[in-house]
Design an enzyme around this catalytic site. Structure first.
Site, PDB file in Angstrom:
ATOM      1  N   VAL A  64      18.969  13.735  27.285  1.00 27.04           N
ATOM      2  CA  VAL A  64      20.696  14.157  27.861  1.00 27.04           C
ATOM      3  C   VAL A  64      21.543  15.102  27.289  1.00 27.04           C
ATOM      4  O   VAL A  64      22.247  15.417  27.502  1.00 27.04           O
ATOM      5  CB  VAL A  64      20.997  13.013  27.562  1.00 27.04           C
ATOM      6  CG1 VAL A  64      20.408  12.015  28.077  1.00 27.04           C
ATOM      7  CG2 VAL A  64      21.238  12.024  26.300  1.00 27.04           C
ATOM      8  N   SER A 142      30.086   3.626  18.764  1.00 26.12           N
ATOM      9  CA  SER A 142      29.842   2.874  17.529  1.00 26.12           C
ATOM     10  C   SER A 142      31.050   2.194  16.892  1.00 26.12           C
ATOM     11  O   SER A 142      31.601   2.540  16.365  1.00 26.12           O
ATOM     12  CB  SER A 142      28.795   3.664  16.457  1.00 26.12           C
ATOM     13  OG  SER A 142      28.151   2.825  15.200  1.00 26.12           O
ATOM     14  N   TYR A 155      27.523  11.841  12.383  1.00 25.89           N
ATOM     15  CA  TYR A 155      26.985  10.953  13.695  1.00 25.89           C
ATOM     16  C   TYR A 155      28.580  10.011  13.858  1.00 25.89           C
ATOM     17  O   TYR A 155      28.647   9.394  14.588  1.00 25.89           O
ATOM     18  CB  TYR A 155      26.120   9.915  13.319  1.00 25.89           C
ATOM     19  CG  TYR A 155      25.793   8.743  14.137  1.00 25.89           C
ATOM     20  CD1 TYR A 155      25.447   9.070  14.638  1.00 25.89           C
ATOM     21  CD2 TYR A 155      26.625   6.997  13.597  1.00 25.89           C
ATOM     22  CE1 TYR A 155      25.204   7.538  15.605  1.00 25.89           C
ATOM     23  CE2 TYR A 155      26.345   6.019  14.103  1.00 25.89           C
ATOM     24  CZ  TYR A 155      25.709   6.312  15.777  1.00 25.89           C
ATOM     25  OH  TYR A 155      25.279   5.214  16.433  1.00 25.89           O
ATOM     26  N   ALA A 157      31.243  11.877  13.933  1.00 23.96           N
ATOM     27  CA  ALA A 157      32.434  12.717  14.795  1.00 23.96           C
ATOM     28  C   ALA A 157      31.779  12.657  15.587  1.00 23.96           C
ATOM     29  O   ALA A 157      32.502  13.001  17.169  1.00 23.96           O
ATOM     30  CB  ALA A 157      31.844  14.294  14.276  1.00 23.96           C
ATOM     31  N   SER A 158      30.167  12.431  16.511  1.00 23.77           N
ATOM     32  CA  SER A 158      29.291  12.833  17.847  1.00 23.77           C
ATOM     33  C   SER A 158      30.282  11.361  18.312  1.00 23.77           C
ATOM     34  O   SER A 158      30.550  10.927  19.799  1.00 23.77           O
ATOM     35  CB  SER A 158      28.110  12.841  17.630  1.00 23.77           C
ATOM     36  OG  SER A 158      27.918  11.508  17.215  1.00 23.77           O
ATOM     37  N   LYS A 159      30.376  10.251  18.032  1.00 20.88           N
ATOM     38  CA  LYS A 159      30.844   8.775  17.912  1.00 20.88           C
ATOM     39  C   LYS A 159      32.497   8.817  18.621  1.00 20.88           C
ATOM     40  O   LYS A 159      32.473   8.024  19.160  1.00 20.88           O
ATOM     41  CB  LYS A 159      30.658   7.456  17.295  1.00 20.88           C
ATOM     42  CG  LYS A 159      28.828   7.718  17.352  1.00 20.88           C
ATOM     43  CD  LYS A 159      28.243   7.253  19.259  1.00 20.88           C
ATOM     44  CE  LYS A 159      26.420   6.566  18.837  1.00 20.88           C
ATOM     45  NZ  LYS A 159      26.258   6.343  20.478  1.00 20.88           N
TER      46      LYS A 159
HETATM   47  P1  NAP Z   1      16.705   2.982  19.359  1.00 22.82           P
HETATM   48  O1  NAP Z   1      16.204   1.887  19.899  1.00 22.82           O
HETATM   49  O2  NAP Z   1      16.222   4.586  19.422  1.00 22.82           O
HETATM   50  O3  NAP Z   1      16.997   3.989  21.346  1.00 22.82           O
HETATM   51  C1  NAP Z   1      17.214   5.008  21.638  1.00 22.82           C
HETATM   52  C2  NAP Z   1      16.625   5.575  22.802  1.00 22.82           C
HETATM   53  O4  NAP Z   1      17.358   6.840  23.078  1.00 22.82           O
HETATM   54  C3  NAP Z   1      15.356   5.961  21.872  1.00 22.82           C
HETATM   55  O5  NAP Z   1      13.971   5.672  23.357  1.00 22.82           O
HETATM   56  C4  NAP Z   1      15.239   7.863  22.100  1.00 22.82           C
HETATM   57  O6  NAP Z   1      13.958   8.295  22.624  1.00 22.82           O
HETATM   58  C5  NAP Z   1      16.547   7.233  23.598  1.00 22.82           C
HETATM   59  N1  NAP Z   1      17.115   9.383  23.565  1.00 22.82           N
HETATM   60  C6  NAP Z   1      16.712   9.482  21.824  1.00 22.82           C
HETATM   61  N2  NAP Z   1      17.411  11.039  22.318  1.00 22.82           N
HETATM   62  C7  NAP Z   1      17.098  10.628  23.756  1.00 22.82           C
HETATM   63  C8  NAP Z   1      17.763  12.673  24.790  1.00 22.82           C
HETATM   64  N3  NAP Z   1      17.421  13.685  24.379  1.00 22.82           N
HETATM   65  N4  NAP Z   1      17.354  12.376  25.901  1.00 22.82           N
HETATM   66  C9  NAP Z   1      17.148  10.795  26.318  1.00 22.82           C
HETATM   67  N5  NAP Z   1      16.893   9.480  25.716  1.00 22.82           N
HETATM   68  C10 NAP Z   1      17.278   9.753  24.050  1.00 22.82           C
HETATM   69  O7  NAP Z   1      18.403   3.293  19.120  1.00 22.82           O
HETATM   70  P2  NAP Z   1      19.696   1.909  19.827  1.00 22.82           P
HETATM   71  O8  NAP Z   1      19.806   1.636  18.229  1.00 22.82           O
HETATM   72  O9  NAP Z   1      19.288   0.669  20.965  1.00 22.82           O
HETATM   73  O10 NAP Z   1      20.432   2.648  19.890  1.00 22.82           O
HETATM   74  C11 NAP Z   1      21.233   2.640  21.454  1.00 22.82           C
HETATM   75  C12 NAP Z   1      22.416   3.352  20.913  1.00 22.82           C
HETATM   76  O11 NAP Z   1      23.919   2.785  19.835  1.00 22.82           O
HETATM   77  C13 NAP Z   1      23.286   4.553  20.259  1.00 22.82           C
HETATM   78  O12 NAP Z   1      23.576   5.497  21.430  1.00 22.82           O
HETATM   79  C14 NAP Z   1      23.316   4.070  19.401  1.00 22.82           C
HETATM   80  O13 NAP Z   1      23.880   5.576  18.407  1.00 22.82           O
HETATM   81  C15 NAP Z   1      24.104   3.107  19.567  1.00 22.82           C
HETATM   82  N6  NAP Z   1      24.748   1.814  18.362  1.00 22.82           N
HETATM   83  C16 NAP Z   1      23.129   1.612  17.747  1.00 22.82           C
HETATM   84  C17 NAP Z   1      23.597   0.967  16.266  1.00 22.82           C
HETATM   85  C18 NAP Z   1      22.257   0.286  15.262  1.00 22.82           C
HETATM   86  O14 NAP Z   1      22.773  -0.427  14.728  1.00 22.82           O
HETATM   87  N7  NAP Z   1      21.273   0.225  16.524  1.00 22.82           N
HETATM   88  C19 NAP Z   1      24.605   0.206  15.813  1.00 22.82           C
HETATM   89  C20 NAP Z   1      25.944   1.026  16.408  1.00 22.82           C
HETATM   90  C21 NAP Z   1      25.776   1.978  17.944  1.00 22.82           C
HETATM   91  P3  NAP Z   1      13.324   8.877  21.166  1.00 22.82           P
HETATM   92  O15 NAP Z   1      12.717   7.046  21.081  1.00 22.82           O
HETATM   93  O16 NAP Z   1      11.497   9.418  22.224  1.00 22.82           O
HETATM   94  O17 NAP Z   1      14.396   9.110  20.109  1.00 22.82           O
END
Ligand code: NAP
Length: 251
Positions: A64, A142, A155, A157-159
């Site tokens: 992405v 987030s 992180y 700054a990005s969010k």
């Molecule tokens: P996750 O389980 O790590 O899933 C993220 C997915 O995104 C992974 O499959 C990853 O692939 C993929 N990804 C990474 N870089 C990418 C790229 N350049 N292009 C396309 N796909 C890519 O994380 P999650 O916890 O479900 O997070 C989902 C969203 O929620 C994120 O935006 C995160 O910042 C946000 N969030 C998470 C939390 C938390 O506590 N988990 C809290 C607040 C917000 P790879 O495995 O190959 O890297």
């Protein structure tokens, strides 16, 4: 009639965590879902699991953070499935790091995936949505986009960027039939957190403010909120940043 019958949804980061839970939820409610991920094997496995009923899901590889990759993948989705009605930007990465030790590579990677990646996906699906005068985009922000979180400058700054990007796109496209909103989860039980590491010299106390006494959410709970916002039930939601974080941003 299910909420997403006859609709095409694109979900990024769909090979894991919230992206997978969201793809599953949208498919359960009738959508044809394109699962996009950097990890094509993970997206393919996820799509296979979803396809085990009457549902329709297909995996695609994307980075992405790269303009060409996004445009190429979205063009393939459009040619295979048609113009997307829904986009959910879940792909995201993070890492705990002491800011005085931040590297150019880590900073650019996090901003590139979380912020630029969210923008690029929006940019790529918008022409089709504008043409149809209909579309719903849900960006995943987030709690870290709404408050300070230690050792997470890139992180945060990005969010924070995703939060205001959402508002900017919302006001730009609301009169063209496209709604843009964001969900801001707190800690979720997904594989992500295991990849963040622990900064040298940090104390567990530094993280107390970002831990809810309710523990973490399950990705399916957040996916249910995403589905509400993406659906016609959320028709009047425009440019909103909806927190679901066990109360960590409320005081
Ligand atoms: P996750 O389980 O790590 O899933 C993220 C997915 O995104 C992974 O499959 C990853 O692939 C993929 N990804 C990474 N870089 C990418 C790229 N350049 N292009 C396309 N796909 C890519 O994380 P999650 O916890 O479900 O997070 C989902 C969203 O929620 C994120 O935006 C995160 O910042 C946000 N969030 C998470 C939390 C938390 O506590 N988990 C809290 C607040 C917000 P790879 O495995 O190959 O890297």
């Amino acid at each position: 009639m299910a909420r997403f019958d006859d609709l095409i949804a694109v979900v990024t980061g769909a090979g894991s965590g919230l992206g997978y839970a969201t793809a599953q939820r949208l498919a359960e409610e009738g959508a044809t879902v394109a699962l996009l991920d950097l990890n094509l094997d993970a997206a393919t496995t996820a799509a296979k699991k979803i396809n085990s009923g009457q549902k329709s899901a297909r995996a695609y590889s994307v980075d992405v953070g790269k303009w060409e990759s996004v445009d190429k993948t979205v063009a393939k989705v459009i040619s295979d499935l048609g113009q997307p009605d829904i986009l959910v930007n879940c792909a995201g990465i993070g890492k705990f790091v002491r800011s005085e030790l931040e590297t150019q590579e880590n900073w650019e990677r996090i901003i590139g995936v979380n912020l630029t990646g969210t923008f690029l996906m929006c940019r790529s699906v918008l022409p089709g949505m504008i043409e149809k005068e209909s579309g719903s985009i849900v960006n995943i922000a987030s709690n870290a986009g709404l408050m300070g979180q230690p050792y997470s400058a890139a992180y945060c700054a990005s969010k924070g960027g995703v939060v205001n990007l959402t508002r900017a796109l919302a006001v730009e496209y609301r009169s063209r039939g496209v709604r843009v909103n964001a969900v801001a989860p707190g800690g979720m039980n997904t594989p992500m957190i295991d990849t963040w590491g622990f900064p040298e010299g940090a104390s567990r106390k530094d993280f107390a403010r970002i831990m809810s006494p309710l523990g973490n959410s399950e990705p399916a709970e957040i996916a249910a909120l995403v589905a509400f916002i993406a659906s016609s039930d959320g028709r009047y939601m425009v440019g909103q940043i909806v927190g679901m974080d066990g109360g960590i941003t409320c005081g």
